[in-house]
Design a protein around this motif. Structure first.
Motif, PDB file in Angstrom:
ATOM      1  N   LEU A  51       0.832  -1.212   0.000  1.00  0.00           N
ATOM      2  CA  LEU A  51       0.000   0.000   0.000  1.00  0.00           C
ATOM      3  C   LEU A  51       0.863   1.257   0.000  1.00  0.00           C
ATOM      4  O   LEU A  51       0.553   2.231  -0.692  1.00  0.00           O
ATOM      5  N   GLU A  52       1.945   1.238   0.746  1.00  0.00           N
ATOM      6  CA  GLU A  52       2.858   2.387   0.783  1.00  0.00           C
ATOM      7  C   GLU A  52       3.476   2.611  -0.604  1.00  0.00           C
ATOM      8  O   GLU A  52       3.561   3.738  -1.081  1.00  0.00           O
ATOM      9  N   TYR A  53       3.881   1.506  -1.259  1.00  0.00           N
ATOM     10  CA  TYR A  53       4.435   1.604  -2.606  1.00  0.00           C
ATOM     11  C   TYR A  53       3.409   2.194  -3.573  1.00  0.00           C
ATOM     12  O   TYR A  53       3.723   3.076  -4.375  1.00  0.00           O
ATOM     13  N   LEU A  54       2.161   1.703  -3.506  1.00  0.00           N
ATOM     14  CA  LEU A  54       1.100   2.210  -4.388  1.00  0.00           C
ATOM     15  C   LEU A  54       0.836   3.693  -4.133  1.00  0.00           C
ATOM     16  O   LEU A  54       0.613   4.463  -5.074  1.00  0.00           O
ATOM     17  N   ALA A  55       0.860   4.100  -2.869  1.00  0.00           N
ATOM     18  CA  ALA A  55       0.647   5.515  -2.538  1.00  0.00           C
ATOM     19  C   ALA A  55       1.785   6.367  -3.115  1.00  0.00           C
ATOM     20  O   ALA A  55       1.537   7.432  -3.703  1.00  0.00           O
ATOM     21  N   LYS A  56       3.019   5.907  -2.978  1.00  0.00           N
ATOM     22  CA  LYS A  56       4.160   6.646  -3.530  1.00  0.00           C
ATOM     23  C   LYS A  56       4.066   6.729  -5.055  1.00  0.00           C
ATOM     24  O   LYS A  56       4.331   7.780  -5.645  1.00  0.00           O
ATOM     25  N   LEU A  57       3.697   5.615  -5.670  1.00  0.00           N
ATOM     26  CA  LEU A  57       3.551   5.583  -7.123  1.00  0.00           C
ATOM     27  C   LEU A  57       2.482   6.571  -7.574  1.00  0.00           C
ATOM     28  O   LEU A  57       2.679   7.325  -8.538  1.00  0.00           O
ATOM     29  N   THR A  58       1.352   6.593  -6.862  1.00  0.00           N
ATOM     30  CA  THR A  58       0.266   7.515  -7.200  1.00  0.00           C
ATOM     31  C   THR A  58       0.716   8.965  -7.049  1.00  0.00           C
ATOM     32  O   THR A  58       0.433   9.800  -7.911  1.00  0.00           O
ATOM     33  N   LEU A  59       1.439   9.268  -5.965  1.00  0.00           N
ATOM     34  CA  LEU A  59       1.933  10.637  -5.767  1.00  0.00           C
ATOM     35  C   LEU A  59       2.906  11.036  -6.874  1.00  0.00           C
ATOM     36  O   LEU A  59       2.868  12.180  -7.361  1.00  0.00           O
ATOM     37  N   ASN A  60       3.756  10.113  -7.284  1.00  0.00           N
ATOM     38  CA  ASN A  60       4.690  10.410  -8.377  1.00  0.00           C
ATOM     39  C   ASN A  60       3.955  10.667  -9.687  1.00  0.00           C
ATOM     40  O   ASN A  60       4.301  11.581 -10.433  1.00  0.00           O
ATOM     41  N   VAL A  65       1.803  14.375 -13.794  1.00  0.00           N
ATOM     42  CA  VAL A  65       0.650  14.960 -14.468  1.00  0.00           C
ATOM     43  C   VAL A  65       0.671  16.480 -14.307  1.00  0.00           C
ATOM     44  O   VAL A  65       0.457  17.224 -15.268  1.00  0.00           O
ATOM     45  N   THR A  66       0.938  16.943 -13.095  1.00  0.00           N
ATOM     46  CA  THR A  66       1.000  18.389 -12.844  1.00  0.00           C
ATOM     47  C   THR A  66       2.106  19.034 -13.677  1.00  0.00           C
ATOM     48  O   THR A  66       1.896  20.075 -14.301  1.00  0.00           O
ATOM     49  N   ALA A  67       3.266  18.391 -13.710  1.00  0.00           N
ATOM     50  CA  ALA A  67       4.385  18.928 -14.494  1.00  0.00           C
ATOM     51  C   ALA A  67       4.041  18.962 -15.987  1.00  0.00           C
ATOM     52  O   ALA A  67       4.347  19.936 -16.680  1.00  0.00           O
ATOM     53  N   LEU A  68       3.372  17.910 -16.465  1.00  0.00           N
ATOM     54  CA  LEU A  68       2.987  17.876 -17.882  1.00  0.00           C
ATOM     55  C   LEU A  68       1.952  18.947 -18.202  1.00  0.00           C
ATOM     56  O   LEU A  68       2.011  19.572 -19.262  1.00  0.00           O
ATOM     57  N   LYS A  69       1.001  19.168 -17.298  1.00  0.00           N
ATOM     58  CA  LYS A  69       0.006  20.221 -17.517  1.00  0.00           C
ATOM     59  C   LYS A  69       0.684  21.582 -17.605  1.00  0.00           C
ATOM     60  O   LYS A  69       0.336  22.406 -18.456  1.00  0.00           O
ATOM     61  N   GLU A  70       1.655  21.819 -16.734  1.00  0.00           N
ATOM     62  CA  GLU A  70       2.384  23.090 -16.768  1.00  0.00           C
ATOM     63  C   GLU A  70       3.169  23.225 -18.066  1.00  0.00           C
ATOM     64  O   GLU A  70       3.208  24.303 -18.665  1.00  0.00           O
ATOM     65  N   GLU A  71       3.784  22.132 -18.504  1.00  0.00           N
ATOM     66  CA  GLU A  71       4.542  22.163 -19.762  1.00  0.00           C
ATOM     67  C   GLU A  71       3.605  22.389 -20.942  1.00  0.00           C
ATOM     68  O   GLU A  71       3.921  23.157 -21.854  1.00  0.00           O
ATOM     69  N   GLU A  72       2.426  21.736 -20.933  1.00  0.00           N
ATOM     70  CA  GLU A  72       1.439  21.952 -21.994  1.00  0.00           C
ATOM     71  C   GLU A  72       1.027  23.420 -22.033  1.00  0.00           C
ATOM     72  O   GLU A  72       0.907  24.007 -23.107  1.00  0.00           O
ATOM     73  N   LYS A  73       0.792  24.005 -20.873  1.00  0.00           N
ATOM     74  CA  LYS A  73       0.384  25.407 -20.799  1.00  0.00           C
ATOM     75  C   LYS A  73       1.491  26.303 -21.355  1.00  0.00           C
ATOM     76  O   LYS A  73       1.235  27.212 -22.147  1.00  0.00           O
ATOM     77  N   ARG A  74       2.728  26.011 -20.947  1.00  0.00           N
ATOM     78  CA  ARG A  74       3.857  26.809 -21.418  1.00  0.00           C
ATOM     79  C   ARG A  74       3.983  26.700 -22.934  1.00  0.00           C
ATOM     80  O   ARG A  74       4.148  27.711 -23.630  1.00  0.00           O
ATOM     81  N   LEU A  75       3.858  25.487 -23.471  1.00  0.00           N
ATOM     82  CA  LEU A  75       3.963  25.293 -24.916  1.00  0.00           C
ATOM     83  C   LEU A  75       2.797  25.937 -25.659  1.00  0.00           C
ATOM     84  O   LEU A  75       2.974  26.513 -26.731  1.00  0.00           O
TER      85      LEU A  75
END
Length: 174
Positions: A51-60, A65-75
């Motif tokens: 469960l801890e691994y799955l939580a870490k994976l989800t957070l990553n 996703v957040t970084a990609l959204k920011e990059e999409e906005k910048r582009l």
């Protein structure tokens, strides 16, 4: 010990709980179940680790996703800025060439006649198109004039109320 999947751990815990002997009078787990309880505890630790691994994976993934959204906005903003710059430069070329085909060495500014349909009164046009059975000239659910189809009618000499064929010139750079 082989690494187990979460569903395998859950199933093993259920099976071990089913094997537990409970004293019918006191409702307590009997002492003979110490080995089963040790196995359950080990499986619960394994489950917690998964469960801890799955939580870490989800957070990553959320971070990605957040970084990609920011990059999409910048582009998107960069593309929009370049499109505006392109439009301004084409306006300058158009103004300076004044409708004359011009060889600029690396490219040629040329002109071609174009036409488009401007819909002045959409409801009126749709009513006429329906009445005259030009069903391919508007879209449903919200009736909308299909400009390409109406353009064919207008070019063929048909008069469609609420529309006009606008003759224009477009400037291109190749």
């Amino acid at each position: 010990m082989k690494s187990m999947k979460l569903y395998e751990v859950n199933l093993a815990i259920e099976e071990l709980f089913a094997q537990l002997e409970i004293d019918p009078e006191t409702g307590e787990i009997t002492a003979s179940n110490d080995d089963i309880l040790t196995q359950i505890h080990a499986l619960q630790l394994e489950r917690q680790s998964i469960l801890e691994y799955l939580a870490k994976l989800t957070l990553n993934i959320r971070s990605d996703v957040t970084a990609l959204k920011e990059e999409e906005k910048r582009l998107r903003e960069r593309r929009a800025a370049l499109e505006r710059r392109d439009e301004r430069l084409m306006q300058i070329l158009d103004r300076e060439c004044a409708g004359e085909k011009t060889d600029c060495g690396v490219a040629t500014v040329s002109y071609r006649a174009t036409s488009r349909v401007d819909v002045l009164d959409s409801e009126k046009a749709v009513r006429w198109l329906k009445r005259n059975k030009h069903l391919d000239c508007f879209r449903i659910p919200a009736p909308e004039v299909a400009k390409a189809e109406v353009k064919k009618l207008l070019k063929a000499g048909q008069k469609v109320p609420g529309t006009t064929l606008v003759q224009d010139v477009s400037c291109s750079l190749k």
